[in-house]
Structures are given as C-alpha cells and as structure tokens.
Design a protein around this motif. Sequence first.
Motif, short mmCIF file in Angstrom:
data_model
loop_
_atom_site.label_atom_id
_atom_site.label_comp_id
_atom_site.label_asym_id
_atom_site.label_seq_id
_atom_site.Cartn_x
_atom_site.Cartn_y
_atom_site.Cartn_z
N ASP A 128 0.96 -1.14 0.02
CA ASP A 128 -0.22 -0.09 0.11
C ASP A 128 0.89 1.33 0.05
OD1 ASP A 128 -2.23 1.67 0.22
OD2 ASP A 128 -2.01 1.87 2.11
N ASN A 129 0.87 1.95 -1.24
CA ASN A 129 1.78 3.25 -1.26
C ASN A 129 1.03 4.26 -1.59
OD1 ASN A 129 4.25 1.43 -1.43
ND2 ASN A 129 2.87 0.58 -3.04
N VAL A 130 1.23 5.54 -1.16
CA VAL A 130 0.71 6.68 -1.38
C VAL A 130 1.84 7.80 -1.94
CG1 VAL A 130 -0.82 8.87 -0.68
CG2 VAL A 130 -1.16 6.43 0.48
N VAL A 131 1.83 8.15 -2.99
CA VAL A 131 2.77 9.11 -3.69
C VAL A 131 2.25 10.49 -3.76
CG1 VAL A 131 4.17 9.57 -5.83
CG2 VAL A 131 3.84 7.14 -4.94
N LEU A 132 2.96 11.45 -3.27
CA LEU A 132 2.72 12.79 -3.35
C LEU A 132 3.72 13.37 -4.22
CD1 LEU A 132 1.17 11.94 -0.71
CD2 LEU A 132 1.50 14.53 -0.21
N GLU A 140 -0.01 15.93 -7.38
CA GLU A 140 -0.58 14.73 -7.68
C GLU A 140 -0.80 13.96 -6.44
OE1 GLU A 140 -1.27 16.81 -10.79
OE2 GLU A 140 0.87 16.46 -10.26
N PHE A 141 -1.78 13.19 -6.16
CA PHE A 141 -1.67 12.19 -5.12
C PHE A 141 -2.13 10.71 -5.88
CE2 PHE A 141 -2.93 15.93 -3.16
CZ PHE A 141 -2.55 16.05 -2.03
N VAL A 142 -1.24 9.64 -5.75
CA VAL A 142 -1.59 8.53 -6.25
C VAL A 142 -1.40 7.37 -5.14
CG1 VAL A 142 -1.05 7.12 -8.20
CG2 VAL A 142 -0.16 9.48 -8.15
N LEU A 277 3.32 20.23 1.37
CA LEU A 277 3.56 19.09 1.56
C LEU A 277 3.31 18.78 2.93
CD1 LEU A 277 6.72 18.55 -0.58
CD2 LEU A 277 4.60 17.68 -1.06
N HIS A 278 3.92 19.57 3.99
CA HIS A 278 3.59 19.22 5.26
C HIS A 278 2.23 19.18 5.76
CE1 HIS A 278 3.25 20.03 9.74
NE2 HIS A 278 4.28 19.39 9.90
N THR A 279 1.43 20.05 5.44
CA THR A 279 0.00 20.04 5.41
C THR A 279 -0.86 18.94 5.13
OG1 THR A 279 -0.24 22.40 5.62
CG2 THR A 279 -2.23 21.47 5.25
N ALA A 280 -0.56 18.35 3.67
CA ALA A 280 -1.18 17.26 3.16
C ALA A 280 -0.79 16.07 3.84
CB ALA A 280 -0.77 17.20 1.74
N LEU A 281 0.52 15.79 4.20
CA LEU A 281 0.92 14.67 4.63
C LEU A 281 0.59 14.72 6.28
CD1 LEU A 281 4.69 14.84 3.53
CD2 LEU A 281 3.09 12.80 2.97
#
Length: 503
Positions: A128-132, A140-142, A277-281
């Motif tokens: 299970d991977n989440v790429v930003l 992009e979020f994948v 990035l910090h907020t999204a993560l």
Amino acid sequence: MRAAVADIGTSSSHLLIAEAQAGGYRVLDTLKLRTMLGECLDAAGNLTPEGEDRLAHALTQFAELARGAGVSEVRVYATSALREAPNGSAVAERMLERTGLYPTIISGKREGELTYLGVGQSVELGADNVVLDLGGGSLEFVRGDRLPSEVLSLPLGSIRMTLGYVPDGVGSSKQTEKLRGAVQRALGPHLARFAARPSTDSVQTQFLLSSGTAEAAAEAIAALRGERVANVNGFSFTLSELHDLLERIRKTKPAARAKIAGIERRLGTIVAGLATLHTALEMLGAQRITVSAGALREGMLVEELSRLSAFTQSLSPRQRSVLSSAERYGVNLAHAQQVAELSRQLFDSLAPYTVFPPEARSLLTAAAALHESGQIVAQSSHHKHSAYLIRHAGLAGFSPREIELIAQIARYHRKSPPKPSHSEFMALAGPDQKTVSRLAAILRVADGLDRAHSGSAQIRELSPHKAGWRLRVTGATPLDLAGAAAKADLWQKEFGPLSIEEN
C-alpha cells in the motif's frame, strides 16, 4: 534500443535519454532547463509569446541532444502550465511547426499514473503506497500497490501556492496559516482515498514524495542530522523533521536562507512548497516519508521502452527484417509502432465486411513500419523515397511481388492517392491495385491518428454507420483528430464516408 522523453512543467522542463538494458535502462543524457512557464501567463491564463519562445528554445535543445544520441524523436508530455492555459492546444501545434516536437498535454490522472510508474523504478513499493508529486502548478496524489489504483490532481503546486499565499517568499505565520487552510479545503473531501490505513503485520501504508522540493528537503534534513548523502533517492525522514525544517527556514532571514543545504535553488518557493507538503502529509496521517528521485519522466521512459519492446517481440521473423530496415533508415520506431498498431486494429475491424487477400495484414504492418523511412533522404516527397528504399531494402521472407505492394502502400500514405497517371501503380494487376488502394486508405487514417506523434490515440470501435463508417477513438490530440479527418479521402473512396468521434 534507445528512447528520449521530456516533460514540460510549470517551472522546469526536463529531458531524459536512455538505452534499454536487461531488467531496466541506462541513462545516456539528461538536461534540465528552468523554463518558468508559470511566469509567462497573461491575465486570462494564456501562455504569452515569451513563454512560447522559452518553450521552443527548450524543445529545440531537446531535439538536438536526442539526435546526437541516435534517437530520431522525443516523446514530450506537458502538464499543468499548458493543461490549464486556454491556448495550450494552439501552443502545442505551434511548437510542432517551430521545433518538430509536439508537447502532448496530459491530464492530471495520466500524470499521476506515469509518476507512480517512475517512482516504482526508483524505490521499492509495498502493498500500500501513497505518492505525492509536487509540481509548480499542481500536486498529484496516487495510491496503489504494484499499479496505481487511485489518482487525484489538485491545483496546489509550489509556484501557484507561492503566488497565492507567500508572494514575498518570507512565510509569515499569517501567510502559512492561510496556505494551510487552502490545502485543507482542497484535500479534505478526498482524505478517505489517500489517508494512512491501519497497520497490520503484513501491510503498512508507505508515503513517498517525488519532486525537486522533496529532494531539497531531504538534502537539508540530512545536513541537519550531520549525514552526508550522495543521492537522496530512498532517503527517509519523519513528519516532525519536515515540520522542524519548515520552521527553521521560516525563522531564518531570507538573506541567510541560502546557507541551508539543499534549498539555495528554491528560495522563492521553498516555504510554500514545504508548507503544502507538510499540511497534506499531516492530514493523511503520514509519520515517515521516503523520497523518490524517479517521477514523471522516468515513468514516461519505462512506458516508452516497454512499448518498443512489445512491438519488436511481437513481430514474426520476416517482420523482424522490416524492423531491421526501419532501424537502418533511422525510422522513429515509436511512431512506427503506433501507426502499425492502429493500422492493424482498423484492418481487423474492416475484415468481417471486406475481402482482403491472406497476406494483406502482414503487408500493411510492414508498410506502416517503413512508411516514413524516406525521411532519411529528404522530408519533401519522403513517401516516394520510402517506396524506393523499400524496394531496395532486401526484406527477407517477402516475394518480389509482396515487396512491391509494401512499397506502394507506403508510397500512398500521404499526398496524392493512386491515379491512372502513376505508371508503377498501373503496372500492377487489377486485384493488386485494389489491395494497395485499400491498405493505403487504412494506413493514411492510422498515420493521421498519430499526427502529433504522441502515441496516445486509441481505437475504441470502428463500426458500419449509415452509408459509411463511424470511428470512435480516445486519447487523441486535436492534431491527431484533424490529421485523421484530412487523410480520410482514400478511405471514403474505398469504403465509404468516415466519421471520427473522440470520447
């Protein structure tokens, strides 16, 4: 087997040239140019003439480097800057005229899928991977395992967020709080799709970052740890370390920030990029993050080499002789493969309604692979040069009659269709004239469907419609659709009117 790919972003344009090797590829050359297209937008969001000049300059350099490496064409994809510009499609067509390269504008979903493929070539993916992937215009979020399953593109790129919330680059508390609020509003409705899942003994969500901002953060965090890293690919850090880096930069006077390792080239956008990035993560529940050096262009390269490999491996022995000739004449194999595949699909859809000789499909494939071989002689009248070269290429496994048919099918892929004044065509037996004309009609439409040399058009269905045919395609660029329509003249003569729909 070599390939060249380039991605056109909001801030930078990148070229990657590589050669296939067992289990992967070897990089031959790279070039990064700070085109900064995001600075070249007018009030309506259109790319300005200055932006077009910057893009044309980059594409010209990319084409020259590729030719020097023995690659006839560069596969170019454009992302947020052209995707959102109202004149993006018109700019792409002008780039083809000015540079010979067509920047295919891809969707955020397609960008995310290719980025995921590139990340998978650089780091080990788990279950299970989440790429930003943070670009200048979009984020992009994948999510996926071996392959991507969920893709989201949001307008949260580092340049966009800088212009909207941190225009002076300082990053005051008030500025970053407003930025955080914007990220939260944009990402909030999609949290369930990309948030960390409860860990088990066998599955734990892995968060990965791919972008210049992420690499800069990794380099800075490594330096703060007192570690020396030659390559940040695979480097991991915690969300807390990312927060501490952001605060350290915000509290350092702008004039002194260049002394912080890794960020000297991103001083204007680093605060907005890291805060985004910090907020999204944080929202997604990430605790540890791994950086991938592989991203969009690496994914493009893997896909391009895979296409070419599948094309060559699917050929019969005599078609391998065709491939050998195509390589000898410097044919753009990616375009040849796409046109051959589209030609075969059109042929297979027509076959239940039209009588073709047994060898027709093989002849069409060979002609499609070699239809542009004459460009090694000259662009002007290259269809005639192609016919001459095919006749003298020494194709193995084909009879003299079949070679002549291949030559004439390729000869009629453009310009004038067969005429009574064409002596070589009139010298053919009546049934062979019909075969050449019908197969050339198919080849013309297939070639038109890759007019942009983007390789993106796919045939969904060809079916009888009224007194003619309806062709439904997907992924075609505006230039591809116009190209197919312009080259459907011989098709209409042989099979009836052709209507083309993109959906």
